[in-house]
Design a protein around this motif. Structure first.
Motif, PDB file in Angstrom:
ATOM      1  N   TRP A 216       0.819  -1.205   0.000  1.00  0.00           N
ATOM      2  CA  TRP A 216       0.000   0.000   0.000  1.00  0.00           C
ATOM      3  C   TRP A 216       0.853   1.255   0.000  1.00  0.00           C
ATOM      4  O   TRP A 216       1.945   1.277   0.579  1.00  0.00           O
ATOM      5  CB  TRP A 216      -0.893   0.032   1.230  1.00  0.00           C
ATOM      6  CG  TRP A 216      -2.026  -0.956   1.225  1.00  0.00           C
ATOM      7  CD1 TRP A 216      -2.382  -1.808   0.211  1.00  0.00           C
ATOM      8  CD2 TRP A 216      -2.934  -1.198   2.289  1.00  0.00           C
ATOM      9  NE1 TRP A 216      -3.470  -2.559   0.589  1.00  0.00           N
ATOM     10  CE2 TRP A 216      -3.837  -2.198   1.860  1.00  0.00           C
ATOM     11  CE3 TRP A 216      -3.087  -0.659   3.556  1.00  0.00           C
ATOM     12  CZ2 TRP A 216      -4.865  -2.672   2.666  1.00  0.00           C
ATOM     13  CZ3 TRP A 216      -4.118  -1.131   4.356  1.00  0.00           C
ATOM     14  CH2 TRP A 216      -4.993  -2.116   3.909  1.00  0.00           C
ATOM     15  N   PRO A 217       0.365   2.324  -0.633  1.00  0.00           N
ATOM     16  CA  PRO A 217       1.073   3.607  -0.548  1.00  0.00           C
ATOM     17  C   PRO A 217       0.940   4.177   0.870  1.00  0.00           C
ATOM     18  O   PRO A 217       0.106   3.723   1.658  1.00  0.00           O
ATOM     19  CB  PRO A 217       0.347   4.486  -1.563  1.00  0.00           C
ATOM     20  CG  PRO A 217      -1.004   3.862  -1.722  1.00  0.00           C
ATOM     21  CD  PRO A 217      -0.842   2.399  -1.456  1.00  0.00           C
ATOM     22  N   SER A 218       1.767   5.159   1.157  1.00  0.00           N
ATOM     23  CA  SER A 218       1.712   5.762   2.488  1.00  0.00           C
ATOM     24  C   SER A 218       1.575   7.273   2.368  1.00  0.00           C
ATOM     25  O   SER A 218       1.850   7.869   1.332  1.00  0.00           O
ATOM     26  CB  SER A 218       2.963   5.422   3.282  1.00  0.00           C
ATOM     27  OG  SER A 218       4.102   5.988   2.686  1.00  0.00           O
TER      28      SER A 218
ATOM     29  N   TYR B 100      -0.217   3.797   6.175  1.00  0.00           N
ATOM     30  CA  TYR B 100      -0.367   3.009   4.957  1.00  0.00           C
ATOM     31  C   TYR B 100      -1.863   2.820   4.712  1.00  0.00           C
ATOM     32  O   TYR B 100      -2.602   2.434   5.609  1.00  0.00           O
ATOM     33  CB  TYR B 100       0.322   1.650   5.126  1.00  0.00           C
ATOM     34  CG  TYR B 100       1.799   1.807   5.345  1.00  0.00           C
ATOM     35  CD1 TYR B 100       2.689   1.762   4.284  1.00  0.00           C
ATOM     36  CD2 TYR B 100       2.318   2.040   6.620  1.00  0.00           C
ATOM     37  CE1 TYR B 100       4.057   1.934   4.479  1.00  0.00           C
ATOM     38  CE2 TYR B 100       3.671   2.217   6.832  1.00  0.00           C
ATOM     39  CZ  TYR B 100       4.532   2.162   5.756  1.00  0.00           C
ATOM     40  OH  TYR B 100       5.881   2.348   5.952  1.00  0.00           O
TER      41      TYR B 100
END
Length: 154
Positions: A35-37, A107
Motif C-alpha cells: 500500500w502507498p503511504s 499506509y
C-alpha cells in the motif's frame, strides 16, 4: 441434551469464526506491504491492560490509537495500529516513539482509502499464530462433537 456435543459444536463454530477472521486479517496484512503511504498525525495513543514491571503495576499490555490523514483532499480517521494484536513490549516501544500529536507514516488501501494501518504486514515473529489458533479450535471442536455424537464421551 448432550453437553459435550453442544460444547464441541460451539467450539467448532467459534473456531470457524476465528479462522475466517484470521485469514482475512492475514490477507490484508500481506496486501498492506504494497500500500502507498501518507504522513498523518496521531491524535490518541492509549496503553491499557495491567502488567507488573519492576514491582509496579503499569498499563502497558495493549495499545489503542487514533490518527488522522488526508488523501486527495478527503479527511480520514483510522484506529488500526496493525492487522494483528500489538502486545507488550511493542506497545511501550510504539508509545515512546510516537507520542500524541506526532507525525506518523500511514499506509492506506488505494482501493479504499478509509482502510489504513500504521504497521504494515503480518507479525514478523509469528505470522501464522492466529491461523493456527483458529484451525486448532475447529479441529478440537469437531473432535469433541464427533466423539460425543458416537457416545465415546459425554
Amino acid at each position: 441434551m448432550n453437553i459435550a456435543l453442544l460444547a464441541g459444536s460451539a467450539l467448532t463454530l467459534f473456531g470457524i469464526y476465528l479462522l475466517k477472521h484470521s485469514v482475512t486479517s492475514y490477507q490484508k496484512a500481506v496486501a498492506s506491504q504494497r500500500w502507498p503511504s501518507v504522513t498523518g498525525q496521531l491524535t490518541e495513543v492509549l496503553l491499557w491492560g495491567s502488567r507488573n514491571l519492576g514491582g509496579q503495576i503499569k498499563e502497558v499490555e495493549k495499545l489503542n490509537v487514533e490518527y488522522n490523514y488526508q488523501i486527495n483532499g478527503q479527511n480520514y480517521t483510522g484506529t488500526l495500529p496493525a492487522f494483528y494484536t500489538v502486545m507488550y513490549p511493542e506497545t511501550l516501544e510504539f508509545a515512546d516513539q510516537y507520542p500524541v500529536n506526532s507525525d506518523i507514516k500511514i499506509y492506506y488501501n488505494p482501493k479504499n482509502p478509509s482502510e489504513s494501518v500504521l504497521i504494515p504486514g503480518p507479525r514478523k515473529d509469528k505470522p501464522y499464530s492466529d491461523l493456527i489458533l483458529g484451525l486448532l479450535g475447529v479441529i478440537i471442536g469437531v473432535a469433541i462433537a464427533v466423539l460425543s455424537w458416537r457416545g465415546i464421551i459425554g
